[in-house]
Design an enzyme around this catalytic site. Structure first.
Site, PDB file in Angstrom:
ATOM      1  N   ASP A 166     106.399 -21.493  49.537  1.00  0.00           N
ATOM      2  CA  ASP A 166     106.046 -22.235  50.571  1.00  0.00           C
ATOM      3  C   ASP A 166     104.686 -22.891  50.648  1.00  0.00           C
ATOM      4  O   ASP A 166     103.998 -23.307  51.452  1.00  0.00           O
ATOM      5  CB  ASP A 166     106.402 -21.560  52.112  1.00  0.00           C
ATOM      6  CG  ASP A 166     105.640 -20.082  52.023  1.00  0.00           C
ATOM      7  OD1 ASP A 166     104.661 -19.936  51.158  1.00  0.00           O
ATOM      8  OD2 ASP A 166     106.441 -19.225  52.750  1.00  0.00           O
TER       9      ASP A 166
ATOM     10  N   THR B  21     108.947  -8.153  51.157  1.00  0.00           N
ATOM     11  CA  THR B  21     109.973  -8.583  50.306  1.00  0.00           C
ATOM     12  C   THR B  21     111.014  -7.099  50.252  1.00  0.00           C
ATOM     13  O   THR B  21     110.726  -5.997  50.333  1.00  0.00           O
ATOM     14  CB  THR B  21     109.585  -8.539  48.941  1.00  0.00           C
ATOM     15  OG1 THR B  21     110.763  -8.665  48.233  1.00  0.00           O
ATOM     16  CG2 THR B  21     108.808  -7.306  48.339  1.00  0.00           C
ATOM     17  N   SER B  22     112.206  -7.437  50.244  1.00  0.00           N
ATOM     18  CA  SER B  22     113.299  -6.547  49.945  1.00  0.00           C
ATOM     19  C   SER B  22     113.473  -6.043  48.522  1.00  0.00           C
ATOM     20  O   SER B  22     114.204  -5.010  48.415  1.00  0.00           O
ATOM     21  CB  SER B  22     114.622  -7.260  50.492  1.00  0.00           C
ATOM     22  OG  SER B  22     115.225  -8.213  49.734  1.00  0.00           O
TER      23      SER B  22
ATOM     24  N   HIS C 127     108.410 -17.911  41.850  1.00  0.00           N
ATOM     25  CA  HIS C 127     109.613 -18.864  41.872  1.00  0.00           C
ATOM     26  C   HIS C 127     109.204 -20.328  42.242  1.00  0.00           C
ATOM     27  O   HIS C 127     109.830 -20.951  42.908  1.00  0.00           O
ATOM     28  CB  HIS C 127     110.615 -18.325  43.199  1.00  0.00           C
ATOM     29  CG  HIS C 127     111.160 -17.106  42.964  1.00  0.00           C
ATOM     30  ND1 HIS C 127     111.589 -16.032  43.938  1.00  0.00           N
ATOM     31  CD2 HIS C 127     111.548 -16.436  41.567  1.00  0.00           C
ATOM     32  CE1 HIS C 127     112.108 -14.953  43.267  1.00  0.00           C
ATOM     33  NE2 HIS C 127     112.049 -15.153  41.819  1.00  0.00           N
TER      34      HIS C 127
ATOM     35  N   ASN D 260     107.299 -16.495  47.140  1.00  0.00           N
ATOM     36  CA  ASN D 260     107.703 -17.646  48.321  1.00  0.00           C
ATOM     37  C   ASN D 260     107.303 -18.790  47.480  1.00  0.00           C
ATOM     38  O   ASN D 260     106.374 -18.820  46.727  1.00  0.00           O
ATOM     39  CB  ASN D 260     106.670 -17.127  49.532  1.00  0.00           C
ATOM     40  CG  ASN D 260     107.190 -16.198  50.360  1.00  0.00           C
ATOM     41  OD1 ASN D 260     108.149 -15.826  49.992  1.00  0.00           O
ATOM     42  ND2 ASN D 260     106.295 -15.401  51.038  1.00  0.00           N
TER      43      ASN D 260
ATOM     44  N   CYS E 227     107.774 -29.410  28.833  1.00  0.00           N
ATOM     45  CA  CYS E 227     106.564 -28.806  28.717  1.00  0.00           C
ATOM     46  C   CYS E 227     105.899 -27.693  29.534  1.00  0.00           C
ATOM     47  O   CYS E 227     104.777 -27.571  29.512  1.00  0.00           O
ATOM     48  CB  CYS E 227     105.489 -30.053  28.229  1.00  0.00           C
ATOM     49  SG  CYS E 227     104.749 -30.872  29.330  1.00  0.00           S
TER      50      CYS E 227
HETATM   51  P1  NAD Z   1     114.249 -11.044  51.699  1.00  0.00           P
HETATM   52  O1  NAD Z   1     114.676 -12.126  52.473  1.00  0.00           O
HETATM   53  O2  NAD Z   1     115.206 -10.410  50.840  1.00  0.00           O
HETATM   54  O3  NAD Z   1     113.468  -9.963  52.302  1.00  0.00           O
HETATM   55  C1  NAD Z   1     112.556 -10.098  53.386  1.00  0.00           C
HETATM   56  C2  NAD Z   1     112.104  -8.550  53.724  1.00  0.00           C
HETATM   57  O4  NAD Z   1     110.953  -8.626  54.608  1.00  0.00           O
HETATM   58  C3  NAD Z   1     113.079  -7.897  54.379  1.00  0.00           C
HETATM   59  O5  NAD Z   1     113.214  -6.254  53.808  1.00  0.00           O
HETATM   60  C4  NAD Z   1     112.591  -7.739  56.007  1.00  0.00           C
HETATM   61  O6  NAD Z   1     112.891  -6.892  56.567  1.00  0.00           O
HETATM   62  C5  NAD Z   1     111.145  -8.102  55.653  1.00  0.00           C
HETATM   63  N1  NAD Z   1     110.456  -8.727  56.768  1.00  0.00           N
HETATM   64  C6  NAD Z   1     111.048  -9.855  57.412  1.00  0.00           C
HETATM   65  N2  NAD Z   1     110.089 -10.050  58.423  1.00  0.00           N
HETATM   66  C7  NAD Z   1     109.131  -9.462  58.373  1.00  0.00           C
HETATM   67  C8  NAD Z   1     107.540  -9.193  58.878  1.00  0.00           C
HETATM   68  N3  NAD Z   1     107.004 -10.117  59.760  1.00  0.00           N
HETATM   69  N4  NAD Z   1     106.784  -8.337  58.408  1.00  0.00           N
HETATM   70  C9  NAD Z   1     107.232  -7.403  57.493  1.00  0.00           C
HETATM   71  N5  NAD Z   1     108.427  -7.497  56.709  1.00  0.00           N
HETATM   72  C10 NAD Z   1     109.276  -8.339  57.286  1.00  0.00           C
HETATM   73  O7  NAD Z   1     112.903 -11.750  50.870  1.00  0.00           O
HETATM   74  P2  NAD Z   1     112.451 -11.794  49.360  1.00  0.00           P
HETATM   75  O8  NAD Z   1     112.582 -10.369  48.836  1.00  0.00           O
HETATM   76  O9  NAD Z   1     111.298 -12.628  49.256  1.00  0.00           O
HETATM   77  O10 NAD Z   1     113.682 -12.295  48.590  1.00  0.00           O
HETATM   78  C11 NAD Z   1     114.365 -13.648  49.020  1.00  0.00           C
HETATM   79  C12 NAD Z   1     114.389 -14.891  47.946  1.00  0.00           C
HETATM   80  O11 NAD Z   1     114.425 -16.002  48.714  1.00  0.00           O
HETATM   81  C13 NAD Z   1     112.846 -15.001  47.081  1.00  0.00           C
HETATM   82  O12 NAD Z   1     113.302 -15.084  45.900  1.00  0.00           O
HETATM   83  C14 NAD Z   1     112.295 -16.234  47.566  1.00  0.00           C
HETATM   84  O13 NAD Z   1     111.931 -17.066  46.655  1.00  0.00           O
HETATM   85  C15 NAD Z   1     113.197 -17.054  48.613  1.00  0.00           C
HETATM   86  N6  NAD Z   1     112.781 -17.378  49.910  1.00  0.00           N
HETATM   87  C16 NAD Z   1     111.603 -18.015  50.042  1.00  0.00           C
HETATM   88  C17 NAD Z   1     111.096 -18.276  51.275  1.00  0.00           C
HETATM   89  C18 NAD Z   1     109.551 -19.002  51.512  1.00  0.00           C
HETATM   90  O14 NAD Z   1     109.040 -19.495  50.681  1.00  0.00           O
HETATM   91  N7  NAD Z   1     109.028 -18.578  52.556  1.00  0.00           N
HETATM   92  C19 NAD Z   1     111.985 -18.129  52.522  1.00  0.00           C
HETATM   93  C20 NAD Z   1     113.282 -17.520  52.214  1.00  0.00           C
HETATM   94  C21 NAD Z   1     113.851 -17.340  50.982  1.00  0.00           C
HETATM   95 ZN    ZN Z   2     106.154 -32.366  29.936  1.00  0.00          ZN
END
Ligand code: NAD
Ligand code: ZN
Length: 269
Positions: free
Chosen positions: A110, A201-202, A125, A108, A136
């Site tokens: 965030d 995470t998926s 990320h 994340n 750098c």
């Molecule tokens: P993803 O969207 O691929 O998967 C999210 C997983 O979490 C899913 O399997 C879903 O079923 C599960 N989920 C959703 N809500 C839940 C809850 N309340 N409790 C438990 N499980 C829950 O997310 P990912 O695997 O992190 O990959 C997405 C990419 O997108 C990452 O690389 C990330 O950097 C980026 N991203 C970040 C944010 C953020 O910073 N909050 C938001 C969206 C996407």
């Molecule tokens: Zn620099």
């Protein structure tokens, strides 16, 4: 479920070096949608997905224009600044303050782990609240740069105070490499850990999704207990990488685990 929660709490208390890997699912309960779920940002707005794939090329081609667009365009990223951590982030921060959890490696961007009080966080990320030098790798607080003034004075892109390199957002864009310091430290944490909590995470975005697989492959040296806490089963569940799946919301399950850990600690175990 309650039995597995109690078992995981016991494993945490006994662990030597427990870490957590987290993803977008941990932050959905803070009102930040994931990308491809039913309320996902890209499900609702496919144009945003196309733009996301272009950001990195845009930066490489014309950093000034990249900055002008990021400071003037509407972006879902601005909503992230207002978000607050939820009970899942809080529970992980408390497990760290009990000296049980040693590190969080998060996908994340965030900044919610830091807002919840977690100290050792590796932003795999990147982090929305920082700038990073493309040359750098130094990180800076955007406050130091007054980006709005640079925009008004036509002096974008911002330049690194250390090496004069061009600064971009710390957020890792598609096709951009993981910052080498974070990639290295994350791998070190994974190689050291004997317990891994994988939350929300998926596990489909690489190279992050290699981290649990690396822990599993290292099992011949040291057994790592791998626990998933997720709304749905993932490839890690199906491939037998994880030992247990606690299926449900991280904002409910993590505080339950914390509660059991606190009981065990109070009982002196
Ligand atoms: P993803 O969207 O691929 O998967 C999210 C997983 O979490 C899913 O399997 C879903 O079923 C599960 N989920 C959703 N809500 C839940 C809850 N309340 N409790 C438990 N499980 C829950 O997310 P990912 O695997 O992190 O990959 C997405 C990419 O997108 C990452 O690389 C990330 O950097 C980026 N991203 C970040 C944010 C953020 O910073 N909050 C938001 C969206 C996407
Ligand atoms: Zn620099």
């Amino acid at each position: 479920m309650e039995q597995v929660i109690a078992k995981v709490a016991g494993q945490l208390v006994k662990s030597r070096h427990a870490i957590a890997l987290t993803g977008a699912g941990l932050s959905t309960e803070s009102g930040i949608p994931d990308f491809r779920g039913p309320n996902g940002i890209w499900t609702k707005n496919p144009e945003a997905e196309r733009q996301a794939y272009e950001s990195y090329y845009k930066f490489q081609r014309d950093p000034r224009q990249y900055w002008v667009e990021s400071l003037t365009g509407a972006s879902w990223l601005t909503a992230l600044f207002k978000a607050r951590p939820n009970a899942g982030h809080d529970a992980l921060a408390q497990l760290e303050s009990l000296s049980i959890l040693k590190c969080v490696v998060t996908q994340n961007i965030d900044n919610l782990h830091q807002k919840a009080g977690s100290k050792k966080v590796l932003d795999y990320h990147g982090n929305i609240s920082l700038l990073r030098c493309f040359e750098c790798n130094a990180r800076f607080d955007p406050e130091e740069y007054d980006l709005e003034r640079l925009l008004a004075q036509n002096r974008l892109p911002p330049l690194c105070r250390r090496c004069n390199g061009v600064l971009k957002s710390d957020v890792v864009h598609f096709n951009e490499a993981i910052p080498p310091d974070v990639a290295r430290e994350s791998l070190e944490e994974v190689e050291r850990c004997d317990l891994m909590l994988i939350c929300g995470t998926s596990a489909t975005v690489y190279p992050f999704a290699m981290l649990p697989r690396t822990a599993k492959q290292n099992n011949y040296r040291q057994k790592t207990v791998i626990i998933e806490i997720n709304a749905d089963p993932t490839p890690l569940t199906r491939e037998g990488i994880s030992d247990d799946l606690l299926q449900g919301k991280t904002g409910e399950i993590l505080p339950r685990i914390l509660e059991e850990v606190q009981k065990l600690k109070a009982a002196g175990r």
